[in-house]
Design a protein around this motif. Structure first.
Motif, mmCIF file in Angstrom:
data_model
loop_
_atom_site.group_PDB
_atom_site.id
_atom_site.type_symbol
_atom_site.label_atom_id
_atom_site.label_comp_id
_atom_site.label_asym_id
_atom_site.label_seq_id
_atom_site.Cartn_x
_atom_site.Cartn_y
_atom_site.Cartn_z
ATOM 1 N N ARG A 68 2.452 1.840 -3.351
ATOM 2 C CA ARG A 68 1.469 2.390 -4.285
ATOM 3 C C ARG A 68 1.349 3.905 -4.122
ATOM 4 N NH1 ARG A 68 -2.897 -0.489 -6.409
ATOM 5 N NH2 ARG A 68 -3.655 1.590 -6.975
ATOM 6 N N ARG A 69 1.451 4.391 -2.883
ATOM 7 C CA ARG A 69 1.429 5.834 -2.667
ATOM 8 C C ARG A 69 2.667 6.476 -3.302
ATOM 9 N NH1 ARG A 69 -2.208 3.568 -1.349
ATOM 10 N NH2 ARG A 69 -2.840 4.364 -3.355
ATOM 11 N N TRP A 107 0.839 -1.207 0.000
ATOM 12 C CA TRP A 107 0.000 0.000 0.000
ATOM 13 C C TRP A 107 0.871 1.253 0.000
ATOM 14 C CZ3 TRP A 107 -0.552 4.102 3.362
ATOM 15 C CH2 TRP A 107 -1.658 4.943 3.148
ATOM 16 N N MET A 108 1.919 1.260 0.794
ATOM 17 C CA MET A 108 2.802 2.431 0.868
ATOM 18 C C MET A 108 3.547 2.640 -0.443
ATOM 19 S SD MET A 108 4.162 1.705 4.743
ATOM 20 C CE MET A 108 5.162 3.169 4.974
ATOM 21 N N ARG A 157 -2.256 16.670 -9.548
ATOM 22 C CA ARG A 157 -2.534 15.245 -9.331
ATOM 23 C C ARG A 157 -2.665 14.484 -10.655
ATOM 24 N NH1 ARG A 157 -4.229 13.432 -4.368
ATOM 25 N NH2 ARG A 157 -5.461 11.787 -5.339
#
Length: 391
Positions: free
Chosen positions: A309-310, A306-307, A377
């Motif tokens: 992916r960030r 998950w990290m 973004r």
């Protein structure tokens, strides 16, 4: 064969699928494998940090070894950690599957316990693994690369013997600051050539092969590296955000494994070494009669994914200048923090420190807004389509 039942059926015989099948056989399990071309030699160039490779692989799988590869961001960094290119023929030889039942055809349907073949027959197994690789990119954050194999003598002006360039962000590829960024990756292959590969990571949809080819040729020309005109090449294009299997997945489905099952590193695009390193974890769960997914994906591993992916999301909206500044910041981290991002699959605390410090040390200050997603973004959304149209 219609009455045969196997302990394991592996669909897809890339390095990951073949490694899984081979280690299952070594553990005494009955194995069936399905692949349209089971005897093919893999085309991509596979590389890894030496310490990532499982101990059961023989040293013959290493084609070349570089003790301290180079990263060029805004300054030069030497990474004192051995990096290797794998010898594909030797890797295949190290993963024997002669005692497996081999079906040289396509699988048209997969369930938890059954694989339907293109000729209409089916294989039954206690566990089915789907190791067929990745689905199409479309607009997902992607890794795209185009590489040309250059004689090592001609390449020495840019990559001397015993050296390698893991990331070269210097502005030498002819791309503008308003174009999606790409970097040079260049390593000796072990056959007398050096690959020069222009690569982009995280750009939605990736970049087209023609654009990356232009960029790598610009770099070579900038350094006076002349081509003979007989060089071979390779290209790749795949998504970077393929997730691991859900913790509470539907019981009717197969187990995705390797890059198809979340073992593609979202920030680097590497998957083979990590997948092979996790094979014995899956095999041990099969032998014990427990859930391989739970064994492969404990909470720390899911947190790390998950990290990362960030981190992928942050990389995918930076300019070339911002990318260089970000990597300068990251490679000032200590060895544990670097490994937590680059390769360790289950060290979330060190990875958290690495990510926070990378953002905090990226300069100028306002570039951090792009990195964390407070600004721009969707900077490169549609860039791949626009570049293709320009071609």
């Amino acid at each position: 064969m219609g009455n045969m039942h196997y302990d394991v059926c592996v669909v897809g015989l890339g390095p990951t699928g073949r490694g899984l099948a081979s280690r299952c056989l070594a553990a005494g399990l009955s194995v069936a494998v399905v692949d349209p071309r089971p005897d093919r030699i893999w085309r991509p160039t596979y590389s890894a940090w030496l310490d990532e490779l499982p101990e059961w692989l023989p040293p013959t799988v290493v084609a070349t070894r570089v003790e301290a590869p180079t990263v060029w961001a805004t300054t030069e960094h030497k990474i004192v950690r051995p990096y290797v290119v794998l010898a594909k023929h030797e890797l295949r030889r190290a993963l024997p599957i002669e005692t497996a039942h081999v079906e040289a055809q396509r699988a048209t349907g997969l369930t938890q316990h059954r694989v339907v073949l293109a000729d209409g027959r089916a294989l039954a197994a206690t566990v089915v693994f789907d190791a067929r690789g990745l689905p199409p990119v479309r607009s997902r954050p992607a890794a795209s690369a185009y590489g040309v194999f250059v004689d090592a003598g001609r390449a020495a002006a840019l990559v001397p013997p015993g050296e390698a360039l893991l990331l070269d962000w210097r502005p030498e590829n002819g791309a503008g600051e308003d174009d999606p960024p790409s970097f040079l990756y260049s390593v000796p292959i072990g056959d007398g050539t050096v690959i020069f590969e222009e690569t982009t990571l995280g750009v939605p949809g990736g970049l087209p092969k023609a654009e990356l080819r232009r960029r790598v040729l610009n770099r070579l020309a900038h350094h006076g590296v002349e081509l003979a005109g007989t060089e071979t090449d390779e290209a790749c294009h795949y998504p970077l955000d393929q997730p691991p299997p859900r913790r509470f997945r539907p019981l009717r489905g197969p187990i995705p494994f390797g890059s198809r099952g979340g073992m593609m590193h979202p920030c680097t695009g590497y998957s083979v070494a990590d997948s092979l390193a996790r094979v014995d974890t899956a095999v041990a769960a099969l032998v014990a009669g427990t859930d391989p997914v739970a064994a492969l994906w404990p909470t720390p591993a899911r947190t790390v994914y998950w990290m990362r992916r960030r981190g992928l999301a942050g990389m995918g909206r930076l300019t070339r200048e911002q990318s260089a500044a970000m990597f300068d910041s990251f490679f000032r981290a200590g060895p544990r923090q670097q490994r937590a991002l680059l390769s360790d699959p289950a060290d979330p605390s060190a990875l958290g420190v690495a990510l926070v410090n990378t953002v905090a040390r990226t300069w100028p200050f306002d570039w951090r807004y792009d990195l964390v997603g407070w600004r721009n973004r969707k900077r490169w959304a549609g860039a791949a389509t626009a570049t293709t149209a320009d071609d």
